[in-house]
Design a protein around this motif. Structure first.
Motif, mmCIF file in Angstrom:
data_model
loop_
_atom_site.group_PDB
_atom_site.id
_atom_site.type_symbol
_atom_site.label_atom_id
_atom_site.label_comp_id
_atom_site.label_asym_id
_atom_site.label_seq_id
_atom_site.Cartn_x
_atom_site.Cartn_y
_atom_site.Cartn_z
ATOM 1 N N VAL A 11 0.829 -1.198 0.000
ATOM 2 C CA VAL A 11 0.000 0.000 0.000
ATOM 3 C C VAL A 11 0.871 1.258 0.000
ATOM 4 O O VAL A 11 0.583 2.243 -0.699
ATOM 5 N N LEU A 12 1.932 1.262 0.814
ATOM 6 C CA LEU A 12 2.813 2.417 0.861
ATOM 7 C C LEU A 12 3.514 2.644 -0.467
ATOM 8 O O LEU A 12 3.756 3.801 -0.885
ATOM 9 N N GLU A 13 3.834 1.553 -1.165
ATOM 10 C CA GLU A 13 4.456 1.715 -2.490
ATOM 11 C C GLU A 13 3.499 2.391 -3.472
ATOM 12 O O GLU A 13 3.869 3.323 -4.210
ATOM 13 N N LYS A 14 2.205 1.944 -3.468
ATOM 14 C CA LYS A 14 1.204 2.578 -4.331
ATOM 15 C C LYS A 14 1.009 4.039 -3.944
ATOM 16 O O LYS A 14 0.880 4.930 -4.794
ATOM 17 N N LEU A 15 0.967 4.292 -2.636
ATOM 18 C CA LEU A 15 0.774 5.656 -2.170
ATOM 19 C C LEU A 15 1.938 6.548 -2.597
ATOM 20 O O LEU A 15 1.742 7.730 -2.939
ATOM 21 N N ALA A 16 3.158 6.017 -2.611
ATOM 22 C CA ALA A 16 4.307 6.804 -3.059
ATOM 23 C C ALA A 16 4.170 7.182 -4.533
ATOM 24 O O ALA A 16 4.441 8.330 -4.933
ATOM 25 N N ARG A 17 3.706 6.208 -5.364
ATOM 26 C CA ARG A 17 3.512 6.520 -6.789
ATOM 27 C C ARG A 17 2.413 7.565 -6.965
ATOM 28 O O ARG A 17 2.547 8.522 -7.735
ATOM 29 N N ASN A 18 1.306 7.399 -6.253
ATOM 30 C CA ASN A 18 0.204 8.366 -6.356
ATOM 31 C C ASN A 18 0.641 9.732 -5.838
ATOM 32 O O ASN A 18 0.212 10.776 -6.332
ATOM 33 N N ALA A 19 1.469 9.775 -4.812
ATOM 34 C CA ALA A 19 1.932 11.048 -4.272
ATOM 35 C C ALA A 19 2.791 11.796 -5.282
ATOM 36 O O ALA A 19 2.739 13.032 -5.382
ATOM 37 N N SER A 20 3.579 11.039 -6.058
ATOM 38 C CA SER A 20 4.394 11.694 -7.090
ATOM 39 C C SER A 20 3.511 12.352 -8.141
ATOM 40 O O SER A 20 3.702 13.497 -8.541
ATOM 41 N N THR A 21 2.471 11.612 -8.598
ATOM 42 C CA THR A 21 1.532 12.164 -9.593
ATOM 43 C C THR A 21 0.778 13.343 -9.020
ATOM 44 O O THR A 21 0.565 14.376 -9.673
ATOM 45 N N MET A 22 0.321 13.216 -7.754
ATOM 46 C CA MET A 22 -0.429 14.291 -7.100
ATOM 47 C C MET A 22 0.423 15.545 -6.961
ATOM 48 O O MET A 22 -0.064 16.675 -7.100
ATOM 49 N N SER A 23 1.720 15.431 -6.697
ATOM 50 C CA SER A 23 2.593 16.592 -6.569
ATOM 51 C C SER A 23 2.672 17.355 -7.877
ATOM 52 O O SER A 23 2.607 18.600 -7.915
ATOM 53 N N SER A 24 2.757 16.618 -8.997
ATOM 54 C CA SER A 24 2.791 17.288 -10.313
ATOM 55 C C SER A 24 1.491 18.025 -10.570
ATOM 56 O O SER A 24 1.470 19.162 -11.051
ATOM 57 N N SER A 25 0.359 17.395 -10.234
ATOM 58 C CA SER A 25 -0.950 18.033 -10.461
ATOM 59 C C SER A 25 -1.098 19.273 -9.606
ATOM 60 O O SER A 25 -1.638 20.309 -10.053
ATOM 61 N N ILE A 26 -0.640 19.231 -8.348
ATOM 62 C CA ILE A 26 -0.752 20.390 -7.457
ATOM 63 C C ILE A 26 0.087 21.543 -7.968
ATOM 64 O O ILE A 26 -0.341 22.719 -7.958
ATOM 65 N N ASP A 27 1.272 21.273 -8.484
ATOM 66 C CA ASP A 27 2.127 22.344 -9.007
ATOM 67 C C ASP A 27 1.475 23.018 -10.231
ATOM 68 O O ASP A 27 1.492 24.259 -10.368
#
Length: 436
Positions: free
Chosen positions: A373-389
Motif C-alpha cells: 500500500v505504501l508503495e502505491k501511495l508513493a507513486r500516487n503522491a508523485s503524480t499528485m505533486s505534479s498536479s498540485i504544481d
C-alpha cells in the motif's frame, strides 16, 4: 719519724761494713806477712793505725747504733701511747655516735609509731565512713530492689491469675473440643473445612471441585478433586480426602504421657493399621484412571498426627507403594498445591505464548500488505505533486488577470485574490512558471 728510722739503719749498716772491711784488711795483712817473711815495718805500722781507726770508727758506729736503738725505743713508746690515746678517743667518739644514733632511732621509732597510729585512726575513720555510706546505699538499693521485686511479684501474680483464668477457659474449650470431636461426622467436617481453606488459599478459582463423583452411577463422593494443569479437553483430577483417626491418636498420646512402652507400641500399631485401612479405601474408591491421576492424597488435619505417623518406619513408603496414596499434613499439602498452581501458571504462559506467536504471524502479513500500500501511495503522491504544481500555476495566472480589473464589484474579488496569492507557498517564480 720514718726518716729517723732510715738514718739509724743506714748508720748501723755502715758500721758493720767498716768492721767487715777491717777484718778483711787484717786478714790480708796476716797473709801477706806470712808470705813476705817480715817485709817493711812501715807498712805494718800503717796497717796497725788503719786497724785502730777502723776499730774506733766501728765503736763509734756501735755507740751511734745503741743511741739509735734507744731513740727508736723511746719513739716506739711515744707511738704506742699516742695509738692508745687515739684508740680511746676513737672509742669515745664511736660510743658518742652510737648513743646519738640510738637516740635518733628511738625518736624515729616513736615518730613512726605515732604516724602509724594516726594513719590507723584515719583509716579507721575513713573505713567507718565508707561502711556507713555503703550500708546506707545498700539499704536503699535493697529497699528499692525489694519494692521492685514485690511489684514484679504482684504483676506476675496478677498475670498468673489471668493465665489461670485463661487456662480454665482453655480447659473448658478443650473439653468442648473433645466433646465436639467425639462425633465422627463433626470431626470429618472440621478436617474438610481446614482442607477447603488450604485449597482456596493456594489454588486459583475453579481449580478444584468439592464433593465430586468420579464414577458414573456410583454413590462414592470424594471430598475434593483438583484439576491437573494439562492441555486436554477434560483434565484428569487429583482426589484429596481428609481422615482424622482421633481415637487411635489419643490412645497413643495417653500412652506416651503415662510412659507405658507396651501401651505405646499397641497404640502405634493400631494407628498404623487404621491408616493402612483408610489408604486402601481411598485407593479403591478415588483412583479411577483416566478420570483421575494414578495416585491420591490422604490428608491428616494436624501436624502432630502426621509426625506420629511419619515416626513409624517404612509406613509412608509402604502406603505409597502398595496403595498409591500420598499421606500429607498441613505442612506438606500447600507445597504440593503450590506445585500444581505453578503448573497452571506455566500452562497459561504457554497458551499466551501461542497467542503471541499467532499475533506476530498476522502482524507480519499485515506489514507485507502495508508495504504494498505504501508503495502505491508513493507513486500516487508523485503524480499528485505534479498536479498540485500545475494547479498552483493556473491559480497565479488567474490572480494576475483579476488584479487588472476595475470596478466596485472587483475590489472584493481583487482583495480575495491578493489574500489567496499571499497565502500560497513560495514554490513558483514571479513569471508564473511552476516550481519543480
Amino acid at each position: 719519724m720514718p726518716e729517723a728510722f732510715g738514718s739509724g739503719a743506714a748508720g748501723l749498716q755502715l758500721g758493720l761494713l767498716v768492721l767487715v772491711a777491717a777484718g778483711v784488711l787484717s786478714a790480708a795483712l796476716l797473709l801477706r806477712r806470712r808470705a813476705g817473711g817480715g817485709r817493711e815495718d812501715g807498712e805494718a805500722d800503717l796497717l796497725a793505725r788503719m786497724y785502730v781507726m777502723l776499730e774506733r770508727e766501728g765503736a763509734a758506729r756501735m755507740a751511734d747504733g745503741e743511741a739509735l736503738r734507744a731513740r727508736l725505743t723511746d719513739i716506739e713508746r711515744v707511738l704506742a701511747a699516742r695509738l692508745e690515746q687515739g684508740r680511746m678517743e676513737t672509742a669515745d667518739r664511736l660510743g658518742a655516735i652510737a648513743q646519738s644514733v640510738g637516740r635518733e632511732l628511738a625518736e624515729a621509732r616513736v615518730g613512726q609509731a605515732e604516724a602509724l597510729r594516726d594513719m590507723a585512726e584515719a583509716s579507721a575513720r575513713q573505713t567507718e565512713a565508707i561502711r556507713a555510706a555503703v550500708d546506707e546505699r545498700l539499704h536503699e538499693a535493697v529497699e528499692r530492689q525489694m519494692q521492685t521485686s514485690f511489684q514484679r511479684v504482684l504483676e506476675q501474680f496478677g498475670a498468673m491469675q489471668k493465665a489461670m483464668g485463661e487456662v480454665t477457659a482453655m480447659t473448658a474449650q478443650i473439653g468442648d473440643l473433645k466433646r465436639l470431636f467425639s462425633n465422627v461426622k463433626t470431626r470429618g467436617g472440621w478436617g474438610e473445612a481446614q482442607l477447603r481453606a488450604i485449597l482456596e488459599d493456594v489454588l486459583p478459582a475453579g481449580a478444584y471441585l468439592a464433593n465430586c463423583r468420579l464414577r458414573e452411577g456410583s454413590a462414592e463422593v470424594v471430598e475434593f478433586a483438583v484439576r491437573m494443569p494439562v492441555k486436554a479437553t477434560t483434565p484428569p483430577l487429583l482426589a484429596i480426602d481428609s481422615k482424622f483417626p482421633t481415637e487411635a491418636y489419643e490412645r497413643l498420646l495417653d500412652a506416651v504421657e503415662r510412659v507405658d512402652p507396651q501401651a505405646e507400641r499397641a497404640a502405634r500399631r493400631a494407628l498404623d493399621t487404621t491408616l493402612r485401612i483408610e489408604a486402601r479405601k481411598i485407593a479403591s474408591k478415588y483412583i479411577v484412571p483416566p478420570v483421575t491421576v494414578e495416585f491420591a492424597v490422604l490428608y491428616l488435619p494436624t501436624d502432630g498426627l502426621y509426625a506420629e505417623v511419619a515416626r513409624s518406619p517404612g509406613l509412608l513408603d509402604e502406603i505409597g507403594r502398595t496403595c498409591r496414596v500420598i499421606v500429607m499434613g498441613p505442612g506438606l499439602l500447600p507445597a504440593l498445591l503450590r506445585t500444581i498452581h505453578l503448573g497452571y501458571v506455566t500452562l497459561a504462559l504457554e497458551e499466551r505464548t501461542d497467542g503471541i506467536a499467532r499475533l506476530l504471524g498476522a502482524t507480519r502479513q499485515e506489514m507485507i500488505k502495508m508495504d504494498g500500500v505504501l508503495e502505491k501511495l508513493a507513486r500516487n503522491a508523485s503524480t499528485m505533486s505534479s498536479s498540485i504544481d500545475e494547479a498552483r500555476y493556473r491559480t497565479r495566472a488567474v490572480a494576475r488577470q483579476l488584479r487588472g480589473l476595475d470596478g466596485i464589484g472587483a475590489v472584493p474579488e481583487d482583495a480575495g485574490s491578493s489574500d489567496a496569492t499571499a497565502d500560497l507557498p513560495l514554490g513558483g517564480a514571479e513569471d508564473g512558471a511552476p516550481g519543480r
